[in-house]
Write a protein that holds these residues in place. Sequence first.
Motif, PDB file in Angstrom:
ATOM      1  N   ALA A   8       0.846  -1.140   0.311  1.00  0.00           N
ATOM      2  CA  ALA A   8      -0.130   0.109   0.002  1.00  0.00           C
ATOM      3  C   ALA A   8       0.984   1.122   0.043  1.00  0.00           C
ATOM      4  O   ALA A   8       2.040   1.238   0.719  1.00  0.00           O
ATOM      5  CB  ALA A   8      -0.924  -0.011   1.171  1.00  0.00           C
ATOM      6  N   ASN A  43       0.580   5.392   0.666  1.00  0.00           N
ATOM      7  CA  ASN A  43      -0.327   6.355   1.430  1.00  0.00           C
ATOM      8  C   ASN A  43       0.172   7.724   1.049  1.00  0.00           C
ATOM      9  O   ASN A  43       1.262   7.909   1.127  1.00  0.00           O
ATOM     10  CB  ASN A  43      -0.456   6.067   2.893  1.00  0.00           C
ATOM     11  CG  ASN A  43      -1.144   4.691   3.360  1.00  0.00           C
ATOM     12  OD1 ASN A  43      -2.169   4.477   2.525  1.00  0.00           O
ATOM     13  ND2 ASN A  43      -0.415   4.090   4.252  1.00  0.00           N
ATOM     14  N   THR A  44      -0.669   8.580   0.635  1.00  0.00           N
ATOM     15  CA  THR A  44      -0.445   9.928   0.563  1.00  0.00           C
ATOM     16  C   THR A  44      -1.121  10.622   1.729  1.00  0.00           C
ATOM     17  O   THR A  44      -2.029  10.230   2.559  1.00  0.00           O
ATOM     18  CB  THR A  44      -0.589  10.512  -0.774  1.00  0.00           C
ATOM     19  OG1 THR A  44      -2.109  10.480  -1.114  1.00  0.00           O
ATOM     20  CG2 THR A  44       0.011   9.643  -1.822  1.00  0.00           C
ATOM     21  N   THR A  84      -5.122   6.281  -0.559  1.00  0.00           N
ATOM     22  CA  THR A  84      -4.423   5.209  -0.538  1.00  0.00           C
ATOM     23  C   THR A  84      -4.499   4.069  -1.638  1.00  0.00           C
ATOM     24  O   THR A  84      -5.543   4.115  -2.226  1.00  0.00           O
ATOM     25  CB  THR A  84      -5.052   4.454   0.803  1.00  0.00           C
ATOM     26  OG1 THR A  84      -4.946   5.151   1.957  1.00  0.00           O
ATOM     27  CG2 THR A  84      -4.398   2.973   1.107  1.00  0.00           C
ATOM     28  N   ARG A 118      -3.403   0.638  -3.206  1.00  0.00           N
ATOM     29  CA  ARG A 118      -3.082  -0.719  -3.022  1.00  0.00           C
ATOM     30  C   ARG A 118      -3.812  -1.691  -4.005  1.00  0.00           C
ATOM     31  O   ARG A 118      -5.306  -1.357  -4.288  1.00  0.00           O
ATOM     32  CB  ARG A 118      -3.434  -1.182  -1.406  1.00  0.00           C
ATOM     33  CG  ARG A 118      -4.841  -1.016  -1.297  1.00  0.00           C
ATOM     34  CD  ARG A 118      -5.021  -1.478   0.320  1.00  0.00           C
ATOM     35  NE  ARG A 118      -6.320  -1.373   0.718  1.00  0.00           N
ATOM     36  CZ  ARG A 118      -7.528  -2.162   0.611  1.00  0.00           C
ATOM     37  NH1 ARG A 118      -7.122  -3.262  -0.246  1.00  0.00           N
ATOM     38  NH2 ARG A 118      -8.522  -1.919   1.002  1.00  0.00           N
ATOM     39  N   GLU A 152      -8.178   4.872  -3.087  1.00  0.00           N
ATOM     40  CA  GLU A 152      -9.154   5.163  -1.882  1.00  0.00           C
ATOM     41  C   GLU A 152      -8.908   6.688  -1.456  1.00  0.00           C
ATOM     42  O   GLU A 152      -7.689   6.949  -1.346  1.00  0.00           O
ATOM     43  CB  GLU A 152      -9.316   4.117  -0.882  1.00  0.00           C
ATOM     44  CG  GLU A 152      -9.787   2.844  -1.272  1.00  0.00           C
ATOM     45  CD  GLU A 152      -9.721   1.851   0.148  1.00  0.00           C
ATOM     46  OE1 GLU A 152      -8.760   1.543   0.418  1.00  0.00           O
ATOM     47  OE2 GLU A 152     -10.893   1.534   0.474  1.00  0.00           O
ATOM     48  N   ALA A 189      -8.029   8.973   1.575  1.00  0.00           N
ATOM     49  CA  ALA A 189      -7.467   8.650   2.896  1.00  0.00           C
ATOM     50  C   ALA A 189      -8.840   8.502   4.163  1.00  0.00           C
ATOM     51  O   ALA A 189      -9.822   9.045   4.061  1.00  0.00           O
ATOM     52  CB  ALA A 189      -6.793   9.730   3.530  1.00  0.00           C
TER      53      ALA A 189
END
Length: 327
Positions: A3, A5-6, A10, A12, A25, A27
Motif C-alpha cells: 500500500a 499512502n499520501t 491510499t 493498494r 481510496e 484517506a
Amino acid sequence: MDAVNTSTLTVRPLRDGAALPLLVEAAAGTVPSLIEALPEIREVADRHLLGHGGLLFRGFALDGAAAFQGFAAGFGHPLLTYEFGSTPRSKVTQGVYTSTEYPPHQHIPLHNEQAYTRDWPMKIWFYCQQAAPEGGETPIADSRAIYRDMPEALRDRFADKGLMYVRNYGNGLDVSWQQVFDTESRDVVEAYCRRHGIECEWKQDGELRTRQVCQGAMAHPVTGEMVWFNQAHLFHVSNLEPEVRATLLELVDEPDLPRNVYYGDGSAIEDEALEVVRGVLEAHKVTFPWRSGDVVMLDNMLTAHARAPFKGPRKVIVAMAEAHGLR
C-alpha cells in the motif's frame, strides 16, 4: 505492490496477490470529490495504469453524470462519441453513454471496447451510479495474460490472418444502420466507411452490410506488449444459444446473419477454436462487487471488461477517450 499512502489517497491492490485492479481510496476519515482529487489521481494513473491495466476509485464523492464527464475529460483527452457501435446505448450527456442496454438476465462476455474495428479508445471509464442489489458486476481481465495463455498455434493464426467482421443491420434482428452511424444519409455512411477502411454494400431490401478486416492480436503502442485484442468470440455465430442460432439460420442465410466473423482471408473460424478462446478468457476473469459511487478506469487495450447478469435497478455509465487505431 505494498500500500502507498499520501495525504489524501491510499493505493493498494484490491486483493492480495492480484495486480488487477489497483484500488485507489480516499484517506481514512475523508470523502473528497473525485474532481478535487484529480491532480493527485492523474499522478497515480500516470504511474500505475500501464502496469496494472485498471484502477478502481472508491470512497470519493461524485455528483452525477456531469461531474463524471468532467472527471474523465480531466485526464487530458476529449471524450469520444460512440461511433460504429455494435450494441444499443443511449447518450446521457456529451461524451457519456449508458452501458450496453441488454436485458438484465444476459451475460456480456469479456471484450475490449470496439476491438471489432480498426479504431478504438485507449481509455475507458465506468461510473457506478447505482449498484444492483444482486449481480451486475463488471468483470475485468488482463489482455496481456490472455494473449500469453492462448495456445501458440491459435494465437499465431489470429495474429497472422486477422479477422473479417461482417455485419447486417436492421430488419428487426440487430441495431439499425441509422442508429449505428447516427444518420439517415447513405452518403454519410459511405463516407464514414471509406475513411475507416470498411467495405459497405446496400442490399436489395435497402438494408446495409459491412465488412472490415481487423486485428486479432497486436502490440500495445506504449508498452510494446502483445495483447489479445478482438471480439471474434462475441461476433461469431457460435456465441448464440443453439436454439437461437438454428432459428436465425432458418430466417436468413449465413451471409445475412446480423453479425458474424471469419478469418481475415474469409475462411471460417472453427467453433472449437472459439471454445478454447472462451475458456482462456474465463480463466482470467476478475470479478468484484460494485459499490455505488465507484469509478473504474481501464487501459482498453491492456484490460478487457464484461457484464454479469443482475436483478433490480442498476445504473452504470461510460466514457471513452484517446482515440487510437490502424490506417
